[in-house]
Design a protein around this motif. Structure first.
Motif, PDB file in Angstrom:
ATOM      1  N   TRP A  89       0.845  -1.201   0.000  1.00 38.44           N
ATOM      2  CA  TRP A  89       0.000   0.000   0.000  1.00 38.44           C
ATOM      3  C   TRP A  89       0.882   1.254   0.000  1.00 38.44           C
ATOM      4  O   TRP A  89       0.646   2.190  -0.764  1.00 38.44           O
ATOM      5  CB  TRP A  89      -0.949  -0.020   1.216  1.00 38.44           C
ATOM      6  CG  TRP A  89      -1.953   1.094   1.173  1.00 38.44           C
ATOM      7  CD1 TRP A  89      -3.180   1.060   0.567  1.00 38.44           C
ATOM      8  CD2 TRP A  89      -1.800   2.410   1.718  1.00 38.44           C
ATOM      9  NE1 TRP A  89      -3.801   2.290   0.704  1.00 38.44           N
ATOM     10  CE2 TRP A  89      -2.978   3.137   1.411  1.00 38.44           C
ATOM     11  CE3 TRP A  89      -0.805   3.057   2.432  1.00 38.44           C
ATOM     12  CZ2 TRP A  89      -3.177   4.459   1.786  1.00 38.44           C
ATOM     13  CZ3 TRP A  89      -0.989   4.390   2.814  1.00 38.44           C
ATOM     14  CH2 TRP A  89      -2.165   5.075   2.497  1.00 38.44           C
ATOM     15  N   LYS A  92       2.558   1.822  -3.463  1.00 35.33           N
ATOM     16  CA  LYS A  92       1.718   2.330  -4.562  1.00 35.33           C
ATOM     17  C   LYS A  92       1.169   3.734  -4.304  1.00 35.33           C
ATOM     18  O   LYS A  92       0.805   4.438  -5.228  1.00 35.33           O
ATOM     19  CB  LYS A  92       0.613   1.330  -4.915  1.00 35.33           C
ATOM     20  CG  LYS A  92      -0.583   1.333  -4.041  1.00 35.33           C
ATOM     21  CD  LYS A  92      -1.665   0.431  -4.642  1.00 35.33           C
ATOM     22  CE  LYS A  92      -2.780   0.268  -3.651  1.00 35.33           C
ATOM     23  NZ  LYS A  92      -3.758  -0.713  -4.012  1.00 35.33           N
ATOM     24  N   THR A  93       1.122   4.150  -3.036  1.00 36.18           N
ATOM     25  CA  THR A  93       0.517   5.450  -2.727  1.00 36.18           C
ATOM     26  C   THR A  93       1.531   6.584  -2.584  1.00 36.18           C
ATOM     27  O   THR A  93       1.130   7.756  -2.513  1.00 36.18           O
ATOM     28  CB  THR A  93      -0.289   5.373  -1.411  1.00 36.18           C
ATOM     29  OG1 THR A  93       0.602   4.969  -0.365  1.00 36.18           O
ATOM     30  CG2 THR A  93      -1.421   4.377  -1.512  1.00 36.18           C
ATOM     31  N   THR A 147      -6.029   9.437  -3.855  1.00 37.90           N
ATOM     32  CA  THR A 147      -5.636   9.142  -2.472  1.00 37.90           C
ATOM     33  C   THR A 147      -6.843   8.687  -1.656  1.00 37.90           C
ATOM     34  O   THR A 147      -6.738   7.763  -0.836  1.00 37.90           O
ATOM     35  CB  THR A 147      -4.980  10.396  -1.837  1.00 37.90           C
ATOM     36  OG1 THR A 147      -3.860  10.744  -2.635  1.00 37.90           O
ATOM     37  CG2 THR A 147      -4.522  10.139  -0.415  1.00 37.90           C
ATOM     38  N   TYR A 150      -7.385   5.118  -2.296  1.00 42.74           N
ATOM     39  CA  TYR A 150      -6.379   4.331  -1.578  1.00 42.74           C
ATOM     40  C   TYR A 150      -6.714   4.229  -0.085  1.00 42.74           C
ATOM     41  O   TYR A 150      -6.523   3.188   0.540  1.00 42.74           O
ATOM     42  CB  TYR A 150      -5.000   4.983  -1.713  1.00 42.74           C
ATOM     43  CG  TYR A 150      -4.357   4.912  -3.075  1.00 42.74           C
ATOM     44  CD1 TYR A 150      -4.504   3.797  -3.894  1.00 42.74           C
ATOM     45  CD2 TYR A 150      -3.550   5.965  -3.530  1.00 42.74           C
ATOM     46  CE1 TYR A 150      -3.880   3.745  -5.138  1.00 42.74           C
ATOM     47  CE2 TYR A 150      -2.925   5.907  -4.758  1.00 42.74           C
ATOM     48  CZ  TYR A 150      -3.094   4.804  -5.562  1.00 42.74           C
ATOM     49  OH  TYR A 150      -2.468   4.746  -6.778  1.00 42.74           O
TER      50      TYR A 150
END
Ligand SMILES: N[C@@H](CCC(=O)N[C@@H](CS)C(=O)NCC(=O)O)C(=O)O
Length: 215
Positions: A89, A92-93, A147, A150
């Protein structure tokens, strides 16, 4: 002990966290962003965080500082398993979170930017890495939207507000540092589980969030 940091620096946040979590007293010293001489004189390069264990004895590297302090006093706090899904996580963010946070840091009233030269130094260095700040600010809406998607995924991964995997682990340091950076951005919808985690970790670690000065 003294901990030399930049307020915006996520690695410094990780190092600051262990002192709060472990209730070990430390003096946090904010270094001006364009002050190359101070860190170079301590560790031979311009990098924070740096822990001054005693006069003249310096320990760099956030993870080394975390483990040094955790082992300095029982009980050990980092006893939990890591979750690869948290690492994925964060990978990828990162682009979206720091694409929002870094141009905002450059505008914020942070201790490391208390001179005009220090703020200019940060802007020039980080624009070379992240791209033009004005353009990044103009893409805020799109970055906030990604975002928020996410954060909905993260909400399902967080098991407890005081430890993302249920028991404190290195993941909490990486995750809180990223979420604390994100908190400089105004107008991001944060799901309740993530919000509780951010607030609880901030209280336990004594590292304030940026909500009051969010841009
Ligand atoms: N591996 C180091 C990385 C630390 C790091 O990259 N710090 C950045 C600030 S976020 C730095 O000092 N960069 C030099 C600069 O900003 O001029 C750690 O984990 O402590």
């Amino acid at each position: 002990m003294k901990l030399y940091v930049y307020d915006h620096c996520p690695f410094c946040v990780k190092a600051r966290m262990i002192f709060g979590l472990k209730k070990v007293p430390v003096t946090v010293e904010f270094v001006l962003n364009d002050d190359e001489a101070t860190p170079v004189s301590m560790i031979g390069k311009k990098m924070t965080p740096i822990l001054e264990i005693e006069p003249g004895n310096y320990l760099p590297e956030s993870l080394d500082i975390i483990h040094f302090i955790d082992q300095s006093k029982t009980p050990k706090l980092l006893t939990g398993e890591r979750n690869p899904a948290i690492t994925q996580w964060l990978e990828k963010t990162g682009e979206a979170i720091y694409g929002l946070a870094v141009p905002r840091f450059a505008q914020a009233d942070l201790a490391e930017f208390s001179t005009r030269e220090a703020r200019r130094y940060f802007t020039e260095n980080k624009e070379a890495m992240f791209g033009n700040f004005q353009l990044l600010m103009e893409s805020s809406e799109a970055l906030i939207r990604i975002t928020e998607q996410y954060l909905l995924e993260l909400d399902k991964l967080i098991k407890s507000p005081s430890a993302c995997n249920g028991e404190l682990s290195e993941d909490d340091f990486h995750l809180f540092a990223a979420l604390r950076s994100l908190s400089i951005t105004r107008g991001v919808k944060i799901p309740q589980g993530v919000k509780s985690y951010m607030e609880q970790m901030s209280q336990l670690s004594l590292v304030p969030l940026y909500h009051d000065i969010a841009i």
